[in-house]
Enzyme design. Structure first.
Site, PDB file in Angstrom:
ATOM      1  N   HIS A 159       1.910 -84.956 -68.121  1.00  7.50           N
ATOM      2  CA  HIS A 159       0.489 -85.196 -67.886  1.00  7.50           C
ATOM      3  C   HIS A 159       0.056 -84.555 -66.568  1.00  7.50           C
ATOM      4  O   HIS A 159       0.884 -84.121 -65.768  1.00  7.50           O
ATOM      5  CB  HIS A 159       0.181 -86.701 -67.846  1.00  7.50           C
ATOM      6  CG  HIS A 159       0.130 -87.347 -69.193  1.00  7.50           C
ATOM      7  ND1 HIS A 159       1.249 -87.825 -69.820  1.00  7.50           N
ATOM      8  CD2 HIS A 159      -0.905 -87.583 -70.043  1.00  7.50           C
ATOM      9  CE1 HIS A 159       0.919 -88.332 -71.000  1.00  7.50           C
ATOM     10  NE2 HIS A 159      -0.382 -88.203 -71.162  1.00  7.50           N
ATOM     11  N   LYS A 163      -2.472 -88.667 -63.043  1.00  6.80           N
ATOM     12  CA  LYS A 163      -2.071 -89.862 -63.811  1.00  6.80           C
ATOM     13  C   LYS A 163      -1.213 -90.765 -62.932  1.00  6.80           C
ATOM     14  O   LYS A 163      -0.274 -90.302 -62.282  1.00  6.80           O
ATOM     15  CB  LYS A 163      -1.322 -89.463 -65.083  1.00  6.80           C
ATOM     16  CG  LYS A 163      -1.051 -90.650 -66.006  1.00  6.80           C
ATOM     17  CD  LYS A 163      -0.614 -90.191 -67.382  1.00  6.80           C
ATOM     18  CE  LYS A 163      -0.312 -91.373 -68.298  1.00  6.80           C
ATOM     19  NZ  LYS A 163      -1.498 -92.235 -68.504  1.00  6.80           N
TER      20      LYS A 163
END
Length: 273
Positions: A159, A163
């Site tokens: 990600h 995040k």
């Protein structure tokens, strides 16, 4: 809930996900953008939600008070942080509002609060609202039943740098789907880190590896590795709109449901496949 358009409220309206949720709500037939919420003190308060999302003027202004919008929505869509989501959950439970929860990173107490609230209101709670990811979860169950007892299972996820939780909620959902298919509890077989002299791989474990880099929207791979071959099942998201569209579709699906805890597999009727 109303028989006409389902009115949705969007939490975190000024964030990356919030803006795409607004776009998705404005685009889906049967759904009406009823309210948009931001934190107290945000410079975006008073802005038109549609203009904020680049979708044109809607007449819906961004508010900071749940009390101010309580008569303007039927379903509350929340992709924020666990502490904020739980506050919103208590409000929705008190006022009989449905919820779509895409927030990740809940501890067990937070998950239990969601389960408890579902006795009174209808909730769709999912780690990932992408259609493709939820089809992948079903495929993982099938693969695990065939190959899971004799292969080494690893889950790799990547990600963007912003995040804040790891492994991702989707990676954990993948692990849970595999563990369930093998009649195991994920907490008993998960390996979340390896460092130093680890010794040989323990049979029957499910390993997790995490990447955080750049602007990766979301990539997840489950590997079933044997001697001489391995099966990899991968999902790659290139836009957050896939999550936003799934969440708004879930809000529409909640129409007429008074209570209960559901996930995206219920929305897509994957449990009957």
């Amino acid at each position: 809930m109303h028989d006409a358009n389902i009115r949705v409220a969007i939490a975190g309206a000024g964030g990356r996900m919030g803006r795409q949720l607004i776009q998705a709500a404005l685009a889906l037939e049967g759904v009406q953008l009823g309210a948009a919420l931001e934190r107290e003190g945000s410079s975006l308060l008073g802005s038109d939600a549609g203009e904020l999302a680049g979708a044109g003027k809607t007449g819906v202004t961004v508010q900071s008070s749940l009390d101010a919008i309580k008569d303007d929505f039927d379903v509350f869509i929340d992709f924020t942080r666990p502490e904020g989501t739980l506050n919103h959950l208590a409000f929705c439970r008190q006022h009989g509002k449905g919820m779509v929860i895409g927030t990740t990173g809940f501890d067990e107490a937070g998950k239990q609060a969601i389960r408890d609230a579902a006795a009174d209101i209808a909730i769709v709670f999912a780690a990932n609202f992408s259609v493709g990811v939820n089809v992948m979860l079903k495929l993982l169950e099938k693969a695990a039943k065939v190959m899971g007892d004799y292969t080494d299972i690893e889950i790799i996820e990547a990600h963007h740098r912003h995040k804040v939780d790891a492994p991702s909620g989707t990676a954990l959902a993948m692990g849970e789907a595999i563990a369930h298919a093998l009649d195991k509890d994920l907490k008993d077989c998960a390996v979340y880190s390896r460092e130093g002299h680890t010794g040989e791989r323990v049979p029957g474990t499910i390993g997790f590896a995490t990447v955080r880099a750049g602007d990766i929207v979301g990539e997840h791979t489950a590997m079933f590795a044997d001697i001489g071959e391995r099966l990899e099942i991968t999902h790659k998201a290139s836009s957050r709109m896939t999550f936003a569209n799934g969440a708004v579709r879930s809000a529409l699906w909640l129409s007429g449901k008074e209570s209960g805890l559901f996930d995206m597999r219920d929305v897509l009727d994957l449990n009957n496949l």
